[in-house]
Design a protein around this motif. Structure first.
Motif, PDB file in Angstrom:
ATOM      1  N   VAL A  95      -3.273  -2.069   9.431  1.00 59.94           N
ATOM      2  CA  VAL A  95      -1.967  -1.539   9.046  1.00 59.94           C
ATOM      3  C   VAL A  95      -1.762  -0.153   9.652  1.00 59.94           C
ATOM      4  N   ALA A  96      -2.803   0.665   9.652  1.00 59.15           N
ATOM      5  CA  ALA A  96      -2.689   2.039  10.162  1.00 59.15           C
ATOM      6  C   ALA A  96      -2.323   2.080  11.637  1.00 59.15           C
ATOM      7  N   THR A  97      -2.637   1.017  12.377  1.00 61.45           N
ATOM      8  CA  THR A  97      -2.284   0.997  13.797  1.00 61.45           C
ATOM      9  C   THR A  97      -0.797   0.763  14.019  1.00 61.45           C
ATOM     10  N   GLY A  98      -0.093   0.296  12.982  1.00 61.56           N
ATOM     11  CA  GLY A  98       1.322  -0.008  13.124  1.00 61.56           C
ATOM     12  C   GLY A  98       1.606  -1.405  13.626  1.00 61.56           C
ATOM     13  N   THR A  99       0.555  -2.229  13.792  1.00 66.28           N
ATOM     14  CA  THR A  99       0.758  -3.582  14.312  1.00 66.28           C
ATOM     15  C   THR A  99       1.164  -4.580  13.239  1.00 66.28           C
ATOM     16  N   CYS A 100       1.015  -4.220  11.970  1.00 65.48           N
ATOM     17  CA  CYS A 100       1.346  -5.158  10.903  1.00 65.48           C
ATOM     18  C   CYS A 100       1.615  -4.403   9.615  1.00 65.48           C
ATOM     19  N   VAL A 101       2.145  -5.132   8.626  1.00 66.39           N
ATOM     20  CA  VAL A 101       2.370  -4.619   7.283  1.00 66.39           C
ATOM     21  C   VAL A 101       1.651  -5.536   6.303  1.00 66.39           C
ATOM     22  N   ALA A 102       1.551  -5.102   5.061  1.00 68.56           N
ATOM     23  CA  ALA A 102       0.843  -5.906   4.052  1.00 68.56           C
ATOM     24  C   ALA A 102       1.413  -5.609   2.684  1.00 68.56           C
ATOM     25  N   ILE A 103       1.237  -6.560   1.751  1.00 67.71           N
ATOM     26  CA  ILE A 103       1.551  -6.264   0.360  1.00 67.71           C
ATOM     27  C   ILE A 103       0.420  -5.414  -0.202  1.00 67.71           C
ATOM     28  N   ALA A 104       0.725  -4.584  -1.180  1.00 69.34           N
ATOM     29  CA  ALA A 104      -0.261  -3.647  -1.705  1.00 69.34           C
ATOM     30  C   ALA A 104      -0.143  -3.544  -3.213  1.00 69.34           C
ATOM     31  N   ASP A 105      -1.292  -3.373  -3.850  1.00 73.75           N
ATOM     32  CA  ASP A 105      -1.362  -3.102  -5.283  1.00 73.75           C
ATOM     33  C   ASP A 105      -0.767  -1.712  -5.524  1.00 73.75           C
ATOM     34  N   PRO A 106       0.186  -1.564  -6.448  1.00 69.66           N
ATOM     35  CA  PRO A 106       0.797  -0.234  -6.666  1.00 69.66           C
ATOM     36  C   PRO A 106      -0.171   0.790  -7.219  1.00 69.66           C
ATOM     37  N   LEU A 107      -1.316   0.347  -7.746  1.00 65.34           N
ATOM     38  CA  LEU A 107      -2.324   1.289  -8.228  1.00 65.34           C
ATOM     39  C   LEU A 107      -3.178   1.852  -7.102  1.00 65.34           C
ATOM     40  N   SER A 108      -3.047   1.286  -5.895  1.00 62.97           N
ATOM     41  CA  SER A 108      -3.850   1.748  -4.765  1.00 62.97           C
ATOM     42  C   SER A 108      -3.495   3.186  -4.392  1.00 62.97           C
ATOM     43  N   THR A 109      -4.479   3.881  -3.888  1.00 63.77           N
ATOM     44  CA  THR A 109      -4.237   5.220  -3.354  1.00 63.77           C
ATOM     45  C   THR A 109      -4.105   5.129  -1.839  1.00 63.77           C
ATOM     46  N   GLU A 110      -3.244   5.960  -1.278  1.00 66.97           N
ATOM     47  CA  GLU A 110      -2.985   5.909   0.151  1.00 66.97           C
ATOM     48  C   GLU A 110      -4.194   6.412   0.938  1.00 66.97           C
ATOM     49  N   ASP A 111      -4.419   5.799   2.088  1.00 61.07           N
ATOM     50  CA  ASP A 111      -5.452   6.227   3.024  1.00 61.07           C
ATOM     51  C   ASP A 111      -4.811   7.079   4.118  1.00 61.07           C
ATOM     52  N   PRO A 112      -5.614   7.849   4.850  1.00 58.49           N
ATOM     53  CA  PRO A 112      -5.061   8.528   6.032  1.00 58.49           C
ATOM     54  C   PRO A 112      -4.479   7.493   6.995  1.00 58.49           C
ATOM     55  N   GLY A 113      -3.232   7.690   7.340  1.00 57.15           N
ATOM     56  CA  GLY A 113      -2.592   6.781   8.276  1.00 57.15           C
ATOM     57  C   GLY A 113      -1.858   5.627   7.641  1.00 57.15           C
TER      58      GLY A 113
END
Length: 319
Positions: free
Chosen positions: A241-259
């Motif tokens: 996901v960080a490369t910008g090549t795709c998107v994903a569904i995410a758990d709203p409790l997740s914390t963001e990663d760099p990028g």
């Protein structure tokens, strides 16, 4: 295989297929390959002398003979479950708990503290599995005492009499994971229609209801999501996901990663629900489990700025 070879485990196989409505889904729940489960069903049906299911392209249908057999099988398994519960030692000191998401990392330490404060020394064994159906199967088989179930609204798991369930969070949104440099990352919320040209990465072992909900929501907006990547490794998926090549569904409790950033979807077209599930032999009172899950969930909401903003407007916990 003769008639006397029919065992309790075979009854559980029959009920798993009936409850899931599909040999493929039942095989996943039971931890078997589809050919292995099909072979077991064939042996069972030869033993009882009649077809229990009619196979079709969309799943299985229970025969009239099968309905009677399954009704009796459920009664037998209820008695077996009762026998197991009444034979448990009164001073049992282990709790087996499962989760499909991130919540147990907060719930388990809190439970240990609360139980110790009440003078109850108990070890806690944890099982994490992204497939909620697998957790329910483990509850039914006695391998888990309780589990936090992340269900998909509109694509819910079938209820089973052997497993008690109570809703803790009636609506949990799905967020979208985007690269920090993505064209939509600066928006506070994302319209699902704006993702029509995106590639998606999914976890093939996740609850299939999530992908079914994504497909249905995208179809409502006139397109089908393009599944370009699969990963059962969370860190690996986020790296893509960080490369910008795709998107994903995410758990709203997740914390963001760099990028990587997480954004809510406008209108919450893909929604889940958090339930607490338990079986009769659970050594910890359900009321205590429910309170701890509710309080720790709310605490996690406060640690996530994006979810905290969503929660201030829409959030609700049932206590």
């Amino acid at each position: 295989m003769t008639r006397v070879d029919l065992e309790v485990r075979h009854l559980r196989v029959l009920l798993a297929v009936a409850d899931e409505g599909s040999i493929t889904r039942a095989a996943a729940v039971l931890g078997l390959s589809q050919p292995s489960l099909t072979a077991q069903l064939q042996r069972i049906e030869r033993t009882v002398g009649e077809p229990v299911f009619v196979r079709g392209r969309t799943g299985v249908r229970i025969t009239q003979f099968g309905r009677g057999l399954l009704s009796r099988a459920r009664a037998v398994l209820r008695e077996m479950d009762h026998l197991l519960v009444t034979s448990l030692p009164a001073d049992r000191r282990e709790l087996a708990i499962g989760d499909a998401g991130l919540l147990l990392a907060a719930v388990v330490p809190r439970l240990e503290r609360d139980l110790a404060a009440a003078g109850t020394a108990m070890s806690i064994r944890v099982h994490l599995d992204p497939a909620a159906a697998a957790l329910v199967a483990m509850l039914r088989s006695g391998r888990l005492d309780t589990a936090i179930i992340s269900d998909v609204i509109g694509f819910e798991l079938p209820k089973t009499a052997a497993v008690h369930r109570v809703t803790v969070v009636p609506v949990e949104p799905v967020f979208i994971a985007l690269a920090a440099h993505h064209r939509l990352a600066a928006r506070p919320a994302v319209d699902l229609a704006d993702l029509a040209d995106e590639a998606w990465i999914i976890n093939p072992h996740d609850n299939p209801g999530w992908m079914a909900s994504v497909r249905a929501a995208c179809a409502h907006r006139g397109y089908q999501p393009r599944i370009a990547y699969e990963s059962s490794h969370m860190a690996g998926a986020r790296a893509f996901v960080a490369t910008g090549t795709c998107v994903a569904i995410a758990d709203p409790l997740s914390t963001e990663d760099p990028g990587v950033v997480f954004r809510p979807l406008i209108g919450d077209p893909i929604r889940g629900r958090i339930d607490l599930a338990w079986v009769d032999q659970c050594p910890v009172p359900a009321d205590l489990l429910r309170r701890v899950v509710a309080e720790e969930y709310r605490a996690l909401v406060e640690r996530n700025a994006g979810y905290r903003r969503w929660w201030a407007e829409h959030g609700q916990i049932l206590v």
